[in-house]
Design a protein around this motif. Structure first.
Motif, PDB file in Angstrom:
ATOM      1  N   ARG A  92      -4.945 -17.942  -1.790  1.00 13.49           N
ATOM      2  CA  ARG A  92      -3.998 -17.058  -2.500  1.00 13.49           C
ATOM      3  C   ARG A  92      -3.729 -17.595  -3.901  1.00 13.49           C
ATOM      4  NH1 ARG A  92      -0.725 -15.274   2.499  1.00 13.49           N
ATOM      5  NH2 ARG A  92      -1.628 -13.201   2.811  1.00 13.49           N
ATOM      6  N   ASP A 133      -7.537 -11.898  -2.645  1.00 19.78           N
ATOM      7  CA  ASP A 133      -6.769 -10.952  -1.823  1.00 19.78           C
ATOM      8  C   ASP A 133      -7.012 -11.267  -0.341  1.00 19.78           C
ATOM      9  OD1 ASP A 133      -5.384  -8.660  -0.919  1.00 19.78           O
ATOM     10  OD2 ASP A 133      -7.297  -7.600  -0.752  1.00 19.78           O
ATOM     11  N   ARG A 159      -5.360  -1.381   5.515  1.00 19.85           N
ATOM     12  CA  ARG A 159      -5.785  -2.780   5.368  1.00 19.85           C
ATOM     13  C   ARG A 159      -6.726  -3.180   6.508  1.00 19.85           C
ATOM     14  NH1 ARG A 159      -5.817  -5.531   0.977  1.00 19.85           N
ATOM     15  NH2 ARG A 159      -4.673  -7.412   1.549  1.00 19.85           N
TER      16      ARG A 159
END
Ligand code: PLP
Length: 367
Positions: free
Chosen positions: A11, A16, A356
């Motif tokens: 991160r 991502d 997602r």
């Protein structure tokens, strides 16, 4: 923890990450409960030390809920204790009843607190109880050592998503009574079940016996951060847990305890209330999308009937698989983290929206 550290680094590099790692609901607490917490917080009476056993009216609410939901009658004074989340009681029950060197039966794979926070921190000896796909992830009761002090069991199951029948719970409770083993039944996911499956309480599947059952609002009402749960069952076991707690903690904050009443009162009968069913619908859809996608990638997986976990068999060491996934920006938990018999599997917690999940499946396909 190793994975978490790697995720933190990724991160920081600006990558991502789609995180299916921790079983922490991404959905908000139902507004009526949040409002009740605020209302209770406004009352200065609730700013004081709570009772470490739980406020009397809160214990009554848990007893009423057990009657409605499982048709189990409990004495709120002697057979109910309020916990600072289920985890706290699951760990402290060993402090109360297990002496150094005694054996504790722990499902493997299983929630790590059974073998570690409970057993090892009490200088006791965890005995692995394999739960394998050939047996629907249920333990083989006939092969268990009969000289253990305590037996943890958990269905709907973390990490496998397996569920249990009342008949099996009858057998497990009977086995514990016959062998004089304390039975700790962890029903943390009792409300998170799909299709037509409704989870039973072990207390409804026994005739007395040394049984204590753990519950929590964490997953049912998306309240992991509030730290509130309960344990119910045999009065001596509940008393022992209260005794330990009285020396360690001062109870869950009063305004959280009291808001729990509001949450449990949402149940009119055994049926789960709308706010819970709304959650279930979301997790069921995510489960279906994930299972369909994984199958399209060539994996064999059945949709679990309970929990928001998917337990996926992979064809390499689980840590290696998790690392490969991480390179594609996807976090899953290596099965070996749940015990030796979790090797060869990874766990996905469906705590991400469908879009997602689809993105993660696309990344996996590319990989
Ligand atoms: C099997 C199982 N039991 C108990 C818990 C404890 O939940 P809490 O301490 O939030 O009530 C968890 C949380 O992940 C769990 O997976």
């Amino acid at each position: 923890m190793e994975i978490e550290e790697k995720v933190r680094k990724k991160r920081a590099e600006g990558i991502d990450i789609i995180d299916f790692g921790i079983g922490d609901p991404d959905l908000p607490t139902p507004p009526a409960i949040v409002e009740e917490v605020k209302r209770q917080l406004d009352d200065p009476e609730n700013h004081r030390y709570p009772s470490s056993s739980g406020e009397p009216e809160v214990r009554r609410a848990v007893a009423d809920w057990y009657k409605k939901r499982f048709n189990v009658s409990l004495d709120p004074d002697g057979e109910v204790v309020i916990l600072i989340g289920g985890k706290e009681g699951i760990a402290n029950i060993c402090r109360a009843f297990v002496n150094p060197g005694e054996k504790v039966l722990c499902p493997d794979p299983g929630y790590p607190v059974y073998s570690q926070g409970g057993t090892l921190l009490s200088d006791a000896v965890p005995i692995k109880v394999p739960i394998r796909p050939e047996k629907n992830f249920l333990p083989d009761l006939d092969s268990l050592p009969s000289d253990a002090r305590l037996f943890y069991l958990n269905y709907p199951n973390n990490p496998t998503g397996a569920v249990v029948t009342k008949e099996f719970l009858w057998r497990a409770t009977t086995w514990c009574t016959e062998t004089d083993t304390i039975f700790c039944y962890d029903n943390a996911y009792s409300e998170m079940t799909f299709d037509d499956y409704v989870a039973p309480s072990a207390l409804g599947c026994c005739q007395g016996g040394r049984l204590i059952e753990f519950g929590t609002l964490s997953k049912t009402f998306n309240m992991t951060g509030y730290r509130i749960g309960f344990a119910v069952g045999d009065a001596k076991l509940v008393a022992g847990l209260k005794k330990v707690k009285a020396q360690i903690d001062s109870g869950a904050p009063m305004f959280i305890q009291k808001a729990m009443i509001k949450a449990l009162e949402m149940y009119n009968g055994a049926e789960r209330p709308q706010v819970v069913m709304d959650n279930i619908k979301v997790y069921q859809e995510r489960r279906n999308v994930m299972v369909k996608g994984l199958r399209a990638l060539g994996y064999k997986i059945d949709p679990p009937k309970g929990t928001f976990y998917l337990w996926l068999r992979v064809d390499m060491p689980s840590m290696k698989f998790a690392e490969k996934m991480l390179n594609a920006g996807i976090v899953c938990t290596p099965g070996v983290g749940f015990g030796e018999f979790g090797e060869g599997y990874v766990r996905f917690a469906t705590t991400q929206p469908v879009a997602r999940i689809e993105e993660a499946l696309e990344r996996m396909a590319k990989m």
